[in-house]
Design a protein around this motif. Structure first.
Motif, PDB file in Angstrom:
ATOM      1  N   LYS A   1      -4.758   5.597  -3.457  1.00 39.23           N
ATOM      2  CA  LYS A   1      -5.441   5.160  -2.371  1.00 39.23           C
ATOM      3  C   LYS A   1      -6.268   3.908  -2.719  1.00 39.23           C
ATOM      4  CE  LYS A   1      -6.743   9.678  -0.521  1.00 39.23           C
ATOM      5  NZ  LYS A   1      -7.701  10.465  -0.152  1.00 39.23           N
ATOM      6  N   ASP A   2      -6.598   2.994  -1.769  1.00 40.18           N
ATOM      7  CA  ASP A   2      -7.543   1.862  -2.040  1.00 40.18           C
ATOM      8  C   ASP A   2      -8.920   2.355  -2.026  1.00 40.18           C
ATOM      9  OD1 ASP A   2      -7.352  -1.221  -2.025  1.00 40.18           O
ATOM     10  OD2 ASP A   2      -9.216  -0.872  -0.924  1.00 40.18           O
ATOM     11  N   ILE A   3      -9.675   1.951  -3.364  1.00 48.28           N
ATOM     12  CA  ILE A   3     -10.897   2.333  -3.519  1.00 48.28           C
ATOM     13  C   ILE A   3     -11.852   1.134  -3.576  1.00 48.28           C
ATOM     14  CG2 ILE A   3     -10.432   4.423  -4.652  1.00 48.28           C
ATOM     15  CD1 ILE A   3     -10.748   3.223  -7.140  1.00 48.28           C
TER      16      ILE A   3
ATOM     17  N   ARG B   1      -6.147  -5.834  -6.432  1.00 54.18           N
ATOM     18  CA  ARG B   1      -5.377  -5.401  -7.707  1.00 54.18           C
ATOM     19  C   ARG B   1      -4.729  -3.883  -7.369  1.00 54.18           C
ATOM     20  NH1 ARG B   1      -5.339 -10.112  -7.323  1.00 54.18           N
ATOM     21  NH2 ARG B   1      -5.798 -11.886  -9.028  1.00 54.18           N
ATOM     22  N   VAL B   2      -3.954  -3.747  -8.283  1.00 58.65           N
ATOM     23  CA  VAL B   2      -3.305  -2.295  -8.617  1.00 58.65           C
ATOM     24  C   VAL B   2      -3.243  -1.989 -10.015  1.00 58.65           C
ATOM     25  CG1 VAL B   2      -1.217  -0.889  -8.068  1.00 58.65           C
ATOM     26  CG2 VAL B   2      -1.571  -2.669  -6.666  1.00 58.65           C
ATOM     27  N   TYR B   3      -3.880  -0.586 -10.043  1.00 58.99           N
ATOM     28  CA  TYR B   3      -4.182  -0.081 -11.345  1.00 58.99           C
ATOM     29  C   TYR B   3      -3.586   1.190 -11.574  1.00 58.99           C
ATOM     30  CZ  TYR B   3      -7.927  -3.645 -11.241  1.00 58.99           C
ATOM     31  OH  TYR B   3      -8.744  -4.802 -10.944  1.00 58.99           O
TER      32      TYR B   3
ATOM     33  N   PRO C   1       0.830  -1.362   0.137  1.00 56.38           N
ATOM     34  CA  PRO C   1      -0.058   0.070   0.101  1.00 56.38           C
ATOM     35  C   PRO C   1       0.822   1.362   0.142  1.00 56.38           C
ATOM     36  CG  PRO C   1      -0.870  -1.620   1.391  1.00 56.38           C
ATOM     37  CD  PRO C   1       0.375  -1.891   1.160  1.00 56.38           C
ATOM     38  N   ARG C   2       1.949   1.228   0.617  1.00 60.15           N
ATOM     39  CA  ARG C   2       2.704   2.312   0.682  1.00 60.15           C
ATOM     40  C   ARG C   2       3.603   2.800  -0.676  1.00 60.15           C
ATOM     41  NH1 ARG C   2       5.421   3.817   5.203  1.00 60.15           N
ATOM     42  NH2 ARG C   2       5.272   1.566   5.991  1.00 60.15           N
ATOM     43  N   GLU C   3       3.800   1.696  -1.403  1.00 59.76           N
ATOM     44  CA  GLU C   3       4.108   1.901  -2.931  1.00 59.76           C
ATOM     45  C   GLU C   3       2.915   2.596  -3.570  1.00 59.76           C
ATOM     46  OE1 GLU C   3       7.380  -1.428  -3.926  1.00 59.76           O
ATOM     47  OE2 GLU C   3       5.298  -2.253  -3.538  1.00 59.76           O
ATOM     48  N   VAL C   4       1.810   2.176  -3.624  1.00 61.79           N
ATOM     49  CA  VAL C   4       0.645   2.605  -4.139  1.00 61.79           C
ATOM     50  C   VAL C   4       0.563   4.325  -3.974  1.00 61.79           C
ATOM     51  CG1 VAL C   4      -1.642   2.330  -4.617  1.00 61.79           C
ATOM     52  CG2 VAL C   4      -0.565   0.441  -4.341  1.00 61.79           C
ATOM     53  N   SER C   5       0.593   4.464  -2.638  1.00 63.13           N
ATOM     54  CA  SER C   5       0.505   5.515  -2.010  1.00 63.13           C
ATOM     55  C   SER C   5       1.279   6.623  -2.637  1.00 63.13           C
ATOM     56  CB  SER C   5       0.508   5.854  -0.414  1.00 63.13           C
ATOM     57  OG  SER C   5       1.837   5.662  -0.135  1.00 63.13           O
ATOM     58  N   ARG C   6       2.559   6.283  -3.229  1.00 54.46           N
ATOM     59  CA  ARG C   6       3.410   7.232  -3.648  1.00 54.46           C
ATOM     60  C   ARG C   6       2.960   7.833  -5.348  1.00 54.46           C
ATOM     61  NH1 ARG C   6       7.689   3.091  -2.347  1.00 54.46           N
ATOM     62  NH2 ARG C   6       8.359   3.523  -0.011  1.00 54.46           N
ATOM     63  N   HIS C   7       2.006   7.023  -6.086  1.00 49.53           N
ATOM     64  CA  HIS C   7       1.627   7.621  -7.432  1.00 49.53           C
ATOM     65  C   HIS C   7       0.327   8.261  -7.045  1.00 49.53           C
ATOM     66  CE1 HIS C   7       4.816   4.892  -9.120  1.00 49.53           C
ATOM     67  NE2 HIS C   7       4.599   4.015  -7.815  1.00 49.53           N
TER      68      HIS C   7
ATOM     69  N   LEU D   1      13.900  -3.218   4.685  1.00 49.54           N
ATOM     70  CA  LEU D   1      13.026  -3.297   3.503  1.00 49.54           C
ATOM     71  C   LEU D   1      11.614  -3.665   4.108  1.00 49.54           C
ATOM     72  CD1 LEU D   1      15.045  -5.129   0.542  1.00 49.54           C
ATOM     73  CD2 LEU D   1      14.887  -2.396   1.102  1.00 49.54           C
ATOM     74  N   GLU D   2      10.611  -3.065   3.284  1.00 51.68           N
ATOM     75  CA  GLU D   2       9.252  -3.561   3.451  1.00 51.68           C
ATOM     76  C   GLU D   2       8.878  -4.249   2.275  1.00 51.68           C
ATOM     77  OE1 GLU D   2       4.858  -1.918   4.313  1.00 51.68           O
ATOM     78  OE2 GLU D   2       6.244  -0.576   3.250  1.00 51.68           O
TER      79      GLU D   2
END
Length: 221
Positions: free
Chosen positions: A60-62, A34-36, A15-21, A144-145
Motif C-alpha cells: 500500500k501507499d503510506i 517513491r517505492v521501497y 500502484p498495481r505493481e506495488v500492491s502485488r508485493h 499494458l498499463e
C-alpha cells in the motif's frame, strides 16, 4: 531501430505493481512518491510486534504516515505529557520511540528505516495509462498499463515478457515511427482519460494502439 537498453534512472512503478508485493517475504510500500522494498527490514525484525503495522501496510501507499515537508513521521502533542511525539494511529512501528522515556529502548539501529535510501527501489508513477500493443507480424495484441513518465524504451521493457524480440520492431502510432527516447505524450499519444471521464465515456473503448512492424535484424532483447 537503434537505442541503448541500459536504464540510466530509477524505474517507475504503478500502484498495481506495488500492491502485488504484499507478503512478509515480499514486502513493498510506497510513500511520498517513491517505492521501497522493506523485505530485508521484515526479515531482520521477524517476530517483533513493532513490525505489525508495516506488515499490515504491505503493498500500500503510506504517504499519510509522513510529513511531506520533512520526510519524517508526522508528529503531534501528547495530551498526557504535553510533549511532542510521533503520530502513529495505526500503531507504533519499528524505529518509532515509545511515548515516554524508557531504559529498554534500543537506539543503536542508526538511521530509521523511512530515511534509509537502501530500501528505495524506484519511483511511484503519478499517473498511469493503458495502451494496446499490436504485433503486425503475428497479429497478437496485448494491453499494458504503463507509467506516463516512462519513455518508449522503458515501455518496451514492460512488453519483453510477451515478445523477447521487441527491439527488432519499429514502433509506430498512426503510421508514424515513435521516438523511443520520448514518452507517449511527447510522441503525440495523448492521454485523454480525464476528458473521457468528464464526458462519461468508457476510456477502455478508446485505448491508444501502438503497432509494431518487424525489421530485418532479429535481435533478442
Amino acid at each position: 531501430m537503434s537505442g541503448d537498453l541500459v536504464q540510466p534512472r530509477r524505474p517507475f512503478y504503478t500502484p498495481r505493481e506495488v500492491s502485488r508485493h504484499c507478503t512478509l517475504t515480499d514486502l513493498w510500500v510506497s510513500y511520498l512518491g517513491r517505492v521501497y522494498d522493506l523485505t530485508p527490514l521484515a526479515n531482520q525484525h521477524r517476530g517483533d510486534i513493532l513490525l505489525k503495522p508495516i506488515i499490515e501496510a504491505a503493498g500500500k501507499d503510506i504517504s499519510h504516515w509522513f510529513n511531506p515537508k520533512t520526510g519524517d513521521v508526522k508528529t503531534c502533542i501528547d495530551p498526557q505529557t504535553g510533549c511532542l511525539k510521533y503520530y502513529t494511529p495505526q500503531g507504533r512501528f519499528l524505529h518509532v520511540p515509545p511515548p515516554v522515556p524508557t531504559s529498554d529502548w534500543d537506539t543503536s539501529y542508526g538511521r530509521p528505516w523511512w530515511k534509509d535510501p537502501f530500501h528505495e527501489i524506484g519511483i511511484l508513477s503519478s499517473k498511469t495509462r493503458f495502451i494496446r500493443i499490436i504485433n503486425t507480424l503475428t497479429s497478437q495484441e496485448h494491453k499494458l498499463e504503463v507509467c506516463s513518465e516512462e519513455n518508449m524504451w522503458e515501455i518496451l521493457r514492460r512488453y519483453l515478457p510477451y515478445n523477447a524480440h521487441a527491439s527488432s520492431y519499429t514502433w509506430k502510432f498512426c503510421g508514424v515511427p515513435l521516438d523511443m527516447d520520448k514518452t507517449l505524450q511527447e510522441n503525440g499519444v495523448q492521454d485523454e482519460d480525464q476528458e473521457f471521464d468528464e464526458l462519461k465515456i468508457d476510456s477502455d473503448l478508446f485505448t491508444p494502439s501502438i503497432h509494431l512492424y518487424f525489421n530485418d535484424d532479429l535481435t533478442e532483447s
